[in-house]
Design an enzyme around this catalytic site. Structure first.
Site, short mmCIF file in Angstrom:
data_model
loop_
_atom_site.label_atom_id
_atom_site.label_comp_id
_atom_site.label_asym_id
_atom_site.label_seq_id
_atom_site.Cartn_x
_atom_site.Cartn_y
_atom_site.Cartn_z
N ARG A 106 0.87 -1.18 0.00
CA ARG A 106 0.00 0.00 0.00
C ARG A 106 0.90 1.22 0.00
O ARG A 106 1.79 1.35 0.83
CB ARG A 106 -0.90 0.05 1.23
CG ARG A 106 -1.49 1.46 1.42
CD ARG A 106 -2.51 1.58 2.50
NE ARG A 106 -3.75 0.95 2.11
CZ ARG A 106 -4.94 1.23 2.64
NH1 ARG A 106 -5.05 2.15 3.58
NH2 ARG A 106 -6.02 0.62 2.25
N HIS A 133 -7.52 0.68 -6.13
CA HIS A 133 -7.70 -0.02 -4.85
C HIS A 133 -8.47 -1.32 -5.13
O HIS A 133 -9.63 -1.48 -4.78
CB HIS A 133 -8.51 0.89 -3.90
CG HIS A 133 -8.48 0.47 -2.47
ND1 HIS A 133 -7.73 -0.59 -2.00
CD2 HIS A 133 -9.12 0.97 -1.37
CE1 HIS A 133 -7.91 -0.72 -0.71
NE2 HIS A 133 -8.75 0.21 -0.29
N GLN A 136 -10.39 -3.60 -2.48
CA GLN A 136 -11.63 -2.97 -2.03
C GLN A 136 -12.80 -3.35 -2.95
O GLN A 136 -13.93 -3.57 -2.52
CB GLN A 136 -11.45 -1.45 -2.01
CG GLN A 136 -12.68 -0.67 -1.60
CD GLN A 136 -13.00 -0.82 -0.11
OE1 GLN A 136 -12.14 -0.66 0.72
NE2 GLN A 136 -14.25 -1.14 0.19
N ASP A 229 -16.77 8.38 -1.19
CA ASP A 229 -15.46 8.21 -0.54
C ASP A 229 -15.05 9.56 0.03
O ASP A 229 -15.69 10.59 -0.28
CB ASP A 229 -14.44 7.70 -1.58
CG ASP A 229 -13.08 7.38 -0.98
OD1 ASP A 229 -12.95 7.29 0.26
OD2 ASP A 229 -12.11 7.22 -1.77
N CYS A 270 -16.14 2.93 1.18
CA CYS A 270 -14.99 2.07 1.49
C CYS A 270 -14.52 2.25 2.93
O CYS A 270 -13.90 1.36 3.49
CB CYS A 270 -13.87 2.36 0.51
SG CYS A 270 -13.38 4.09 0.51
N ARG A 315 -14.01 -7.21 3.40
CA ARG A 315 -12.59 -7.04 3.04
C ARG A 315 -11.80 -8.28 3.46
O ARG A 315 -10.88 -8.71 2.77
CB ARG A 315 -11.99 -5.81 3.75
CG ARG A 315 -12.64 -4.46 3.45
CD ARG A 315 -12.52 -4.06 2.00
NE ARG A 315 -11.17 -4.16 1.50
CZ ARG A 315 -10.16 -3.30 1.75
NH1 ARG A 315 -10.39 -2.24 2.47
NH2 ARG A 315 -8.95 -3.49 1.25
N1 NVA Z 1 -9.52 7.45 -1.49
C1 NVA Z 1 -9.16 7.07 -0.15
C2 NVA Z 1 -9.44 5.63 0.09
C3 NVA Z 1 -9.15 5.13 1.48
C4 NVA Z 1 -9.45 3.68 1.67
C5 NVA Z 1 -7.69 7.36 0.09
O1 NVA Z 1 -6.86 7.04 -0.78
O2 NVA Z 1 -7.35 7.95 1.12
N1 CP Z 2 -11.12 0.92 2.90
C1 CP Z 2 -9.83 0.82 3.29
O1 CP Z 2 -8.93 0.53 2.52
O2 CP Z 2 -9.63 1.09 4.60
P1 CP Z 2 -8.22 1.24 5.32
O3 CP Z 2 -7.58 2.49 4.81
O4 CP Z 2 -8.55 1.30 6.78
O5 CP Z 2 -7.39 0.04 4.97
#
Ligand code: NVA
Ligand code: CP
Length: 332
Positions: A106, A133, A136, A229, A270, A315
């Site tokens: 990540r 992602h 997800q 989101d 998400c 998840r």
């Molecule tokens: N778009 C958000 C998703 C978090 C799961 C981010 O990248 O922060």
């Molecule tokens: N939805 C998601 O990816 O959550 P986290 O950032 O907590 O992993």
């Protein structure tokens, strides 16, 4: 279906049939988990989880899945490893491949996870990049399927920053599964044109459509699923909040918006979500701009139409399916 040895970097790399297979595997794992049936099918394997950004769901889902499957897990956080500072992605990929059977990443650019995968000799899984992602998406599709009993032909509407990892990935996921996808956002926040074109072609093959609109009423009419989101994603500058709040305020999912959709429409997110001021950033935004709820109101978030906790749980089952499918030589 055999996905052994494959990377999982973005849904564009996977066929509709392969995605369906991962969903059916997820359902089977969910049942086993509910029945407390042991499923430690990957004993003696180990996985490394690289997180250059924060996470609750993704990290926990990878860790619990690995443990349920009988594997060992190492978490490498934003600090504490040599990666990126003293050691290149290429070297990290080669070193980790000598010790582990799979690597989750990540972090920032999609190019990083792609480079990691190019240089690793074990499967690499994308746990979120700036662009995509994909894990997800499997949880989102599973949640929709559980609610409606089918995916093809559903009407899905995404409101918010449609150029972010989740917006991009949802457009791909819907196109692959034959779900009509509508992006409802200011045009400056529409997904990039090249990706839209690519998804339109995929959607066409699967009997679905891609629609981009700035008009909320028009966009959400007849929706089965409303999804949003955060307005500012991890890695974006904090200064952008003010502009984003102005741009996206009209696209908040509130009860009025939910009422425009179908009666049995569901709400998905998400997570994490700013639906009250019980978070540090939520409180900061309230103090600065007087806004108590951002992308979704607390009423919608807590309503019966909201399936966000099922989605969060999913998840676990879907990430487990991805690791199992790509790591198990002979699959049952
Ligand atoms: N778009 C958000 C998703 C978090 C799961 C981010 O990248 O922060
Ligand atoms: N939805 C998601 O990816 O959550 P986290 O950032 O907590 O992993």
């Amino acid at each position: 279906m055999n996905l052994y040895g494959r990377d999982f970097l973005k849904l564009l790399d996977y066929s509709t049939e392969e995605i369906k297979y991962l969903l059916s595997l997820s359902k089977a794992f969910k049942e086993k988990k509910k029945k407390k049936e042991s499923h430690a099918y990957l004993k003696e394997k180990n996985v490394a989880l690289i997180f250059e950004k924060d996470s609750t769901r993704t990290r926990c889902a990878f860790e619990v899945s690995a443990m349920d499957l009988g594997m060992g897990v190492t978490y490498l956080g934003p600090t504490g490893s040599q990666m990126g500072k003293k050691e290149s992605i290429k070297d990290t990929a080669r070193v980790l491949s000598r010790m582990y059977d799979g690597i989750e990443y990540r972090g920032f650019g999609q190019d990083i996870v792609e480079e990691l995968a190019d240089n690793a000799s074990v499967p690499v899984w994308n746990g979120l990049t700036n662009e995509f992602h994909p894990t997800q998406m499997l949880a989102d599709l599973l949640t929709m399927e559980e609610n409606f009993g089918y995916l093809k032909g559903l009407h899905f509407v995404y409101l918010g920053d449609a150029r972010n990892n989740v917006g991009n990935s949802l457009m791909v996921a819907c196109a692959k599964m034959g779900i009509h996808f509508t992006c409802c956002a200011p045009s400056a926040l529409f997904p990039n044109e090249e990706l839209v074109k690519q998804c339109q072609e995929i959607a066409l093959q699967n009997g679905a459509t891609i629609t981009l609109t700035e008009k909320v009423e028009e966009g959400v009419k007849d929706a089965d699923v409303l999804y949003t989101d955060v307005w500012v994603s991890m890695g974006e500058a904090a200064e952008i909040w003010e502009k984003r709040i102005q741009e996206l305020r009209p696209y908040q999912i509130n009860q009025t918006v939910m009422d425009l959709a179908k009666d049995n429409a569901i709400f998905l997110h998400c997570l994490p979500s700013f639906h009250n001021i019980k978070t540090k950033i939520g409180k900061e935004m309230f103090d600065k701009f007087g806004i108590e709820e951002m992308e979704v109101t607390d009423t919608v978030f807590e309503s019966n139409q909201s399936k966000v906790m099922d989605q969060a749980e999913n998840r676990l089952h879907t990430i487990k399916a991805v690791m199992y499918a790509t790591l198990k030589e002979e699959q049952k």
